[in-house]
Enzyme design. Structure first.
Site, PDB file in Angstrom:
ATOM      1  N   CYS A   1      30.989  63.076  12.350  1.00 32.01           N
ATOM      2  CA  CYS A   1      31.891  63.487  13.428  1.00 32.01           C
ATOM      3  C   CYS A   1      31.117  64.455  14.310  1.00 32.01           C
ATOM      4  O   CYS A   1      30.725  65.527  13.849  1.00 32.01           O
ATOM      5  CB  CYS A   1      33.137  64.171  12.860  1.00 32.01           C
ATOM      6  SG  CYS A   1      34.014  65.134  14.126  1.00 32.01           S
TER       7      CYS A   1
ATOM      8  N   GLN B   1      29.440  67.146  12.134  1.00 33.45           N
ATOM      9  CA  GLN B   1      28.283  67.679  12.853  1.00 33.45           C
ATOM     10  C   GLN B   1      28.746  68.229  14.206  1.00 33.45           C
ATOM     11  O   GLN B   1      28.359  67.761  15.278  1.00 33.45           O
ATOM     12  CB  GLN B   1      27.194  66.603  13.001  1.00 33.45           C
ATOM     13  CG  GLN B   1      26.581  66.176  11.671  1.00 33.45           C
ATOM     14  CD  GLN B   1      25.849  67.319  10.966  1.00 33.45           C
ATOM     15  OE1 GLN B   1      25.290  68.208  11.613  1.00 33.45           O
ATOM     16  NE2 GLN B   1      25.854  67.322   9.631  1.00 33.45           N
TER      17      GLN B   1
ATOM     18  N   ASP C   1      29.269  64.408   1.234  1.00 35.13           N
ATOM     19  CA  ASP C   1      29.065  65.346   2.334  1.00 35.13           C
ATOM     20  C   ASP C   1      27.544  65.479   2.479  1.00 35.13           C
ATOM     21  O   ASP C   1      26.797  65.159   1.556  1.00 35.13           O
ATOM     22  CB  ASP C   1      29.723  66.678   1.955  1.00 35.13           C
ATOM     23  CG  ASP C   1      29.373  67.782   2.921  1.00 35.13           C
ATOM     24  OD1 ASP C   1      29.413  67.545   4.146  1.00 35.13           O
ATOM     25  OD2 ASP C   1      29.063  68.897   2.445  1.00 35.13           O
ATOM     26  N   ARG C   2      27.086  65.940   3.624  1.00 38.10           N
ATOM     27  CA  ARG C   2      25.635  66.019   3.824  1.00 38.10           C
ATOM     28  C   ARG C   2      25.077  67.412   3.492  1.00 38.10           C
ATOM     29  O   ARG C   2      24.494  67.601   2.430  1.00 38.10           O
ATOM     30  CB  ARG C   2      25.291  65.612   5.273  1.00 38.10           C
ATOM     31  CG  ARG C   2      23.852  65.183   5.451  1.00 38.10           C
ATOM     32  CD  ARG C   2      23.439  65.137   6.915  1.00 38.10           C
ATOM     33  NE  ARG C   2      23.167  66.471   7.443  1.00 38.10           N
ATOM     34  CZ  ARG C   2      22.712  66.725   8.669  1.00 38.10           C
ATOM     35  NH1 ARG C   2      22.496  65.738   9.517  1.00 38.10           N
ATOM     36  NH2 ARG C   2      22.485  67.969   9.049  1.00 38.10           N
ATOM     37  N   ASP C   3      25.309  68.357   4.384  1.00 38.42           N
ATOM     38  CA  ASP C   3      24.675  69.676   4.227  1.00 38.42           C
ATOM     39  C   ASP C   3      25.172  70.396   2.971  1.00 38.42           C
ATOM     40  O   ASP C   3      26.373  70.566   2.772  1.00 38.42           O
ATOM     41  CB  ASP C   3      24.923  70.535   5.472  1.00 38.42           C
ATOM     42  CG  ASP C   3      24.400  69.862   6.743  1.00 38.42           C
ATOM     43  OD1 ASP C   3      23.477  69.040   6.645  1.00 38.42           O
ATOM     44  OD2 ASP C   3      24.924  70.171   7.833  1.00 38.42           O
TER      45      ASP C   3
ATOM     46  N   HIS D   1      32.242  66.002  16.930  1.00 41.33           N
ATOM     47  CA  HIS D   1      33.174  66.819  17.716  1.00 41.33           C
ATOM     48  C   HIS D   1      33.352  68.205  17.117  1.00 41.33           C
ATOM     49  O   HIS D   1      33.033  68.437  15.958  1.00 41.33           O
ATOM     50  CB  HIS D   1      34.537  66.113  17.788  1.00 41.33           C
ATOM     51  CG  HIS D   1      34.430  64.663  18.150  1.00 41.33           C
ATOM     52  ND1 HIS D   1      34.685  63.646  17.259  1.00 41.33           N
ATOM     53  CD2 HIS D   1      34.032  64.073  19.304  1.00 41.33           C
ATOM     54  CE1 HIS D   1      34.479  62.474  17.857  1.00 41.33           C
ATOM     55  NE2 HIS D   1      34.084  62.705  19.091  1.00 41.33           N
TER      56      HIS D   1
ATOM     57  N   CYS E   1      38.521  62.461  13.636  1.00 37.02           N
ATOM     58  CA  CYS E   1      37.568  62.148  12.565  1.00 37.02           C
ATOM     59  C   CYS E   1      37.094  63.365  11.765  1.00 37.02           C
ATOM     60  O   CYS E   1      36.704  63.234  10.619  1.00 37.02           O
ATOM     61  CB  CYS E   1      36.372  61.361  13.102  1.00 37.02           C
ATOM     62  SG  CYS E   1      35.712  61.824  14.693  1.00 37.02           S
ATOM     63  N   ARG E   2      37.119  64.533  12.355  1.00 36.43           N
ATOM     64  CA  ARG E   2      36.550  65.712  11.693  1.00 36.43           C
ATOM     65  C   ARG E   2      37.235  66.000  10.352  1.00 36.43           C
ATOM     66  O   ARG E   2      38.467  66.022  10.267  1.00 36.43           O
ATOM     67  CB  ARG E   2      36.687  66.913  12.626  1.00 36.43           C
ATOM     68  CG  ARG E   2      36.067  68.202  12.117  1.00 36.43           C
ATOM     69  CD  ARG E   2      36.203  69.304  13.159  1.00 36.43           C
ATOM     70  NE  ARG E   2      35.877  70.617  12.626  1.00 36.43           N
ATOM     71  CZ  ARG E   2      34.642  71.105  12.511  1.00 36.43           C
ATOM     72  NH1 ARG E   2      33.615  70.394  12.929  1.00 36.43           N
ATOM     73  NH2 ARG E   2      34.418  72.287  11.993  1.00 36.43           N
TER      74      ARG E   2
ATOM     75  N   ASP F   1      30.757  70.316  -0.751  1.00 34.45           N
ATOM     76  CA  ASP F   1      30.627  71.739  -1.103  1.00 34.45           C
ATOM     77  C   ASP F   1      31.652  72.607  -0.384  1.00 34.45           C
ATOM     78  O   ASP F   1      31.558  73.830  -0.406  1.00 34.45           O
ATOM     79  CB  ASP F   1      29.200  72.244  -0.864  1.00 34.45           C
ATOM     80  CG  ASP F   1      28.795  72.210   0.598  1.00 34.45           C
ATOM     81  OD1 ASP F   1      29.540  71.637   1.417  1.00 34.45           O
ATOM     82  OD2 ASP F   1      27.731  72.768   0.923  1.00 34.45           O
ATOM     83  N   LYS F   2      32.622  71.953   0.251  1.00 34.93           N
ATOM     84  CA  LYS F   2      33.702  72.714   0.893  1.00 34.93           C
ATOM     85  C   LYS F   2      35.040  72.099   0.513  1.00 34.93           C
ATOM     86  O   LYS F   2      35.147  70.892   0.260  1.00 34.93           O
ATOM     87  CB  LYS F   2      33.552  72.684   2.417  1.00 34.93           C
ATOM     88  CG  LYS F   2      32.362  73.490   2.938  1.00 34.93           C
ATOM     89  CD  LYS F   2      32.633  74.002   4.352  1.00 34.93           C
ATOM     90  CE  LYS F   2      31.586  75.016   4.790  1.00 34.93           C
ATOM     91  NZ  LYS F   2      30.377  74.355   5.317  1.00 34.93           N
TER      92      LYS F   2
END
Ligand SMILES: [Mg+2]
Ligand SMILES: [Zn+2]
Length: 161
Positions: free
Chosen positions: A90, A53, A8-10, A92, A101-102, A128-129
């Protein structure tokens, strides 16, 4: 077959700020990322970003700005001796349109698995989620949940053992 390390990014690769990362100045890479990912890269893993995103759909920032952040992330990692194979995002958000995709949907991971001939049993994802773990498990790989901005070196070492 290849081994895949998915992130994951953030909150995992860059600081979670409690809002969308809307401007380049707010995109700050977490310092432990270089060592952790280099270790995986040196052990033969292909490394991927898997990120929602939805701020793009909400017009909080543009794809161009997102690409600037991802180009920067890639360049900084190349300076440290490794690189991402691909960064999936993603753009959307259910407020404007539904998509497949989300996350927690697993399609972004499944795409990478198919395209890069990834061995699922040797692959994992860090997020982180809870939706990151769901995404990983539905794609058939291990999923690890960390706190936002937490160092995940223990996960890396566990996977390398
Ligand atoms: Mg996150
Ligand atoms: Zn999507």
């Amino acid at each position: 077959m290849n081994k895949g390390a998915f992130f994951d990014r953030d909150g995992v690769l860059n600081y979670e700020i409690g809002d969308y990362i809307k401007q380049f100045q707010d995109f700050k890479i977490l310092p432990h990322v270089y060592n952790n990912l280099k270790k995986l890269y040196d052990n033969g893993y292909l490394i991927f970003v898997i990120t929602n995103q939805g701020g793009i759909a909400k017009k909080q920032y543009s794809k161009k700005t997102l690409n600037e952040m991802h180009d920067f992330l890639q360049q900084e990692c190349i300076k440290h001796g490794f690189e991402f194979t691909e960064m999936y995002f993603c753009p959307h958000h259910p407020e404007t349109s539904n998509c497949l995709c989300r996350k927690p949907g697993s399609i972004m991971v499944e795409k990478a698995i198919a395209k890069y001939n990834i061995n699922k049993e040797k692959s994992f994802m860090v997020g982180d989620k809870e939706r990151d773990v769901t995404c990983a498990n539905d794609a058939g790989i291990r999923g690890y949940l960390i706190e936002a901005n937490e160092d995940f070196i223990d996960i890396v070492n566990k996977e390398l053992n």
